[in-house]
Motif scaffolding. Structure first.
Motif, PDB file in Angstrom:
ATOM      1  N   SER A 293       0.864  -1.151   0.044  1.00  0.00           N
ATOM      2  CA  SER A 293       0.004  -0.081   0.009  1.00  0.00           C
ATOM      3  C   SER A 293       0.832   1.362  -0.045  1.00  0.00           C
ATOM      4  O   SER A 293       2.062   1.125   0.318  1.00  0.00           O
ATOM      5  N   LEU A 294       0.391   2.396  -0.534  1.00  0.00           N
ATOM      6  CA  LEU A 294       0.946   3.518  -0.398  1.00  0.00           C
ATOM      7  C   LEU A 294       0.430   4.764  -0.037  1.00  0.00           C
ATOM      8  O   LEU A 294      -0.742   4.899  -0.485  1.00  0.00           O
ATOM      9  N   VAL A 346       5.649   3.905   2.063  1.00  0.00           N
ATOM     10  CA  VAL A 346       5.192   2.690   1.420  1.00  0.00           C
ATOM     11  C   VAL A 346       4.912   1.868   2.647  1.00  0.00           C
ATOM     12  O   VAL A 346       5.819   1.426   3.495  1.00  0.00           O
ATOM     13  N   ILE A 347       3.794   0.842   2.524  1.00  0.00           N
ATOM     14  CA  ILE A 347       3.580   0.240   3.905  1.00  0.00           C
ATOM     15  C   ILE A 347       3.179  -1.323   3.468  1.00  0.00           C
ATOM     16  O   ILE A 347       2.363  -1.305   2.499  1.00  0.00           O
ATOM     17  N   ARG A 348       3.592  -2.025   3.974  1.00  0.00           N
ATOM     18  CA  ARG A 348       3.658  -3.705   3.540  1.00  0.00           C
ATOM     19  C   ARG A 348       2.116  -4.011   4.359  1.00  0.00           C
ATOM     20  O   ARG A 348       2.437  -4.854   5.330  1.00  0.00           O
ATOM     21  N   THR A 349       1.138  -3.800   3.839  1.00  0.00           N
ATOM     22  CA  THR A 349      -0.195  -4.286   4.241  1.00  0.00           C
ATOM     23  C   THR A 349      -1.420  -4.061   3.248  1.00  0.00           C
ATOM     24  O   THR A 349      -1.128  -3.534   2.331  1.00  0.00           O
ATOM     25  N   TYR A 350      -2.508  -4.461   3.849  1.00  0.00           N
ATOM     26  CA  TYR A 350      -3.754  -4.429   2.801  1.00  0.00           C
ATOM     27  C   TYR A 350      -4.384  -3.130   3.262  1.00  0.00           C
ATOM     28  O   TYR A 350      -4.114  -2.245   4.111  1.00  0.00           O
ATOM     29  N   VAL A 389      -4.530   7.274  -0.231  1.00  0.00           N
ATOM     30  CA  VAL A 389      -4.141   5.880  -0.104  1.00  0.00           C
ATOM     31  C   VAL A 389      -4.730   4.991  -1.109  1.00  0.00           C
ATOM     32  O   VAL A 389      -5.574   5.403  -1.920  1.00  0.00           O
ATOM     33  N   ALA A 390      -3.514   4.418  -1.679  1.00  0.00           N
ATOM     34  CA  ALA A 390      -3.891   3.381  -2.653  1.00  0.00           C
ATOM     35  C   ALA A 390      -3.277   1.927  -2.407  1.00  0.00           C
ATOM     36  O   ALA A 390      -2.168   1.955  -1.717  1.00  0.00           O
ATOM     37  N   THR A 391      -4.132   0.978  -2.842  1.00  0.00           N
ATOM     38  CA  THR A 391      -3.470  -0.481  -2.221  1.00  0.00           C
ATOM     39  C   THR A 391      -3.442  -1.526  -3.372  1.00  0.00           C
ATOM     40  O   THR A 391      -4.407  -1.336  -4.409  1.00  0.00           O
ATOM     41  N   ASN A 394      -6.832  -3.957  -4.755  1.00  0.00           N
ATOM     42  CA  ASN A 394      -7.959  -2.996  -4.145  1.00  0.00           C
ATOM     43  C   ASN A 394      -8.084  -1.913  -5.245  1.00  0.00           C
ATOM     44  O   ASN A 394      -8.872  -1.479  -6.079  1.00  0.00           O
ATOM     45  N   ASP A 395      -6.848  -1.255  -5.508  1.00  0.00           N
ATOM     46  CA  ASP A 395      -6.765   0.106  -6.449  1.00  0.00           C
ATOM     47  C   ASP A 395      -6.042  -0.055  -7.589  1.00  0.00           C
ATOM     48  O   ASP A 395      -6.285   0.600  -8.795  1.00  0.00           O
TER      49      ASP A 395
END
Length: 436
Positions: A293-294, A346-350, A389-391, A394-395
């Motif tokens: 995710s960003l 940048v995050i390592r998650t949903y 936020v964008a994942t 999902n996005d």
């Protein structure tokens, strides 16, 4: 040789020189032989996780390549020609029984240095010419993988090899501690122990299939070239730009990158580092890792800070805001300054967890005014941010698309009144995370 002339069917000497060209003088190549040896032990010890705990095939192959690379690093630092020292000790035969296929029993016979030297001279035209040929030679000599007694081809056999490498590392440590000025034989002993260590590194390559069934018949040359194809496996440059240490990318995630990857104003990784990390994320995605995710955030009304309080105060606000952003990113997030007052996490998650992380970050910035401990005459300054936020999945279909989507949502948040997150996390989601 130049980088484009290196290839995986090179001689052992050329492999050693290639690794020197990539990593000198950065990484631990610029340090003492003791520091390089310490790092070799660290890399070797970490391999027990892949070999005996997680049974990680990919990790085991990369581990073997790293052990080989740091063995070469130590040889380079000691100015040792690996081909020479290996052939002097292993001229196509076991140095104890002098047989092409080891026939030693326990205890093994003592080495006859004169006979061994004569064999090395007489058989010089049979010396392996490539890294692959060296591995084949050791596989032929030591089918057991040592001595006349054959250890059954099981994980127990791999454990024997691992234990012998540990033993040889101890012997190398003792040899490194000898004073060559006082003891004229110290350098000869060191070369002897380095040759033995190399022989067991090849043994590890020849027995890797007992943790990785796909490794049978795969040579060290294949494995090493996959990780070191004439360039650093982390930064991708023929002349490594990573900070010293074998785990440059992991260190990068904590902000410890090469100078060219730093933003001097805030201390965060910069846009160049962000581009590199996106490329890394894309490669990870291709391997089936979808937790990406960003968060894109733009500080609100930052231009007014510069106009009202001056650019020095503006720089201080950027620095302290960056500290809060990195702190809020937590262990799973990496903060970058893209430029100006724009930041990326940048995050390592949903999806849901990323929205909650963005909301926590928004609150962390907005709830308390920024107070400088450097500029004593700077007043407390309130700061907010508009976050998008964008994942992945999902996005976006790939990590490369996340930035464009998150940036557009950050602009949407700014147009909607600033100091908000888009998409806005639901009340139910915030309640489930204890934020209501």
């Amino acid at each position: 040789m130049s980088g484009e002339n290196y290839h995986k069917e090179m001689s052992l000497r050329e492999w050693s020189l290639m690794l020197r060209d990539i990593y000198y003088p950065v990484q631990n190549y610029g340090r003492s032989s003791f520091e390089i040896f310490t790092h070799l032990i660290k890399v070797f010890g970490a391999g027990s996780h892949y070999l005996f705990r997680s049974h990680d095939a990919k990790g085991s192959r990369e581990y073997l390549a790293k052990v080989f690379a740091w063995y070469c690093a130590l040889a380079n630092r000691l100015d040792l020609n690996l081909e020479d020292i290996l052939w002097q000790k292993y001229p196509g035969v076991c140095p104890r029984c002098l047989a092409g296929v080891c026939e030693c029993s326990e205890p093994p016979a003592p080495i006859n240095p004169e006979k061994l030297t004569m064999m090395a001279l007489e058989r010089i035209n049979q010396r392996p010419t490539t890294l692959r040929e060296w591995q084949v030679m050791f596989a032929r000599i030591y089918k057991g993988p040592s001595g006349k007694t054959v250890v059954p081809p099981t994980r127990e056999r791999l454990a024997l090899v691992f234990a012998r490498i540990a033993e040889e590392l101890g012997e190398v440590a003792e040899a490194l501690g000898q004073d060559q000025t006082i003891d004229s034989d110290a350098y000869l002993i060191l070369k002897n122990e380095m040759a033995d260590l190399g022989a067991w590194v090849f043994a590890l390559a020849n027995n890797l299939q007992y943790v990785d069934t796909t490794a049978h018949g795969v040579s060290l040359a294949d494995i090493a070239w996959q990780l070191y194809p004439a360039k650093c496996h982390r930064c991708g440059d023929a002349k490594c730009i990573c900070i010293r240490g074998a785990y440059a990318l992991e260190l990068a995630e904590k902000g410890a990158m090469a100078p060219s990857h730093w933003d001097e104003r805030t201390g965060l990784a910069n846009d160049k580092a962000f581009r590199q990390y996106l490329s890394y994320a894309n490669n990870m995605f291709q391997e089936g890792n979808y937790e990406w995710s960003l968060i894109f955030l733009d500080l609100d009304d930052f231009g007014a800070v510069n106009k009202t309080y001056g650019h020095q105060a503006g720089d201080e606000v950027l620095r302290l805001a960056a500290q809060r952003i990195q702190s809020a990113a937590g262990r799973n997030g990496i903060a970058f300054r893209r430029g100006g007052e724009e930041f990326v996490v940048v995050i390592r998650t949903y999806h849901d967890a990323a929205l909650v992380a963005a909301e926590k970050l928004r609150r962390y910035l907005a709830n308390d005014p920024i107070i400088s401990d450097v500029l004593t005459d700077m007043p407390s300054i309130s700061i907010t941010a508009s976050l998008g936020v964008a994942t992945l999945l999902n996005d976006a279909k790939t990590p490369n698309q996340l930035e464009t989507i998150a940036e557009a949502r950050s602009r949407e948040a700014k147009q909607a009144g600033k100091n908000r997150v888009v998409p806005e996390p639901s009340q139910e989601l915030l309640r489930s995370y204890g934020l209501l």
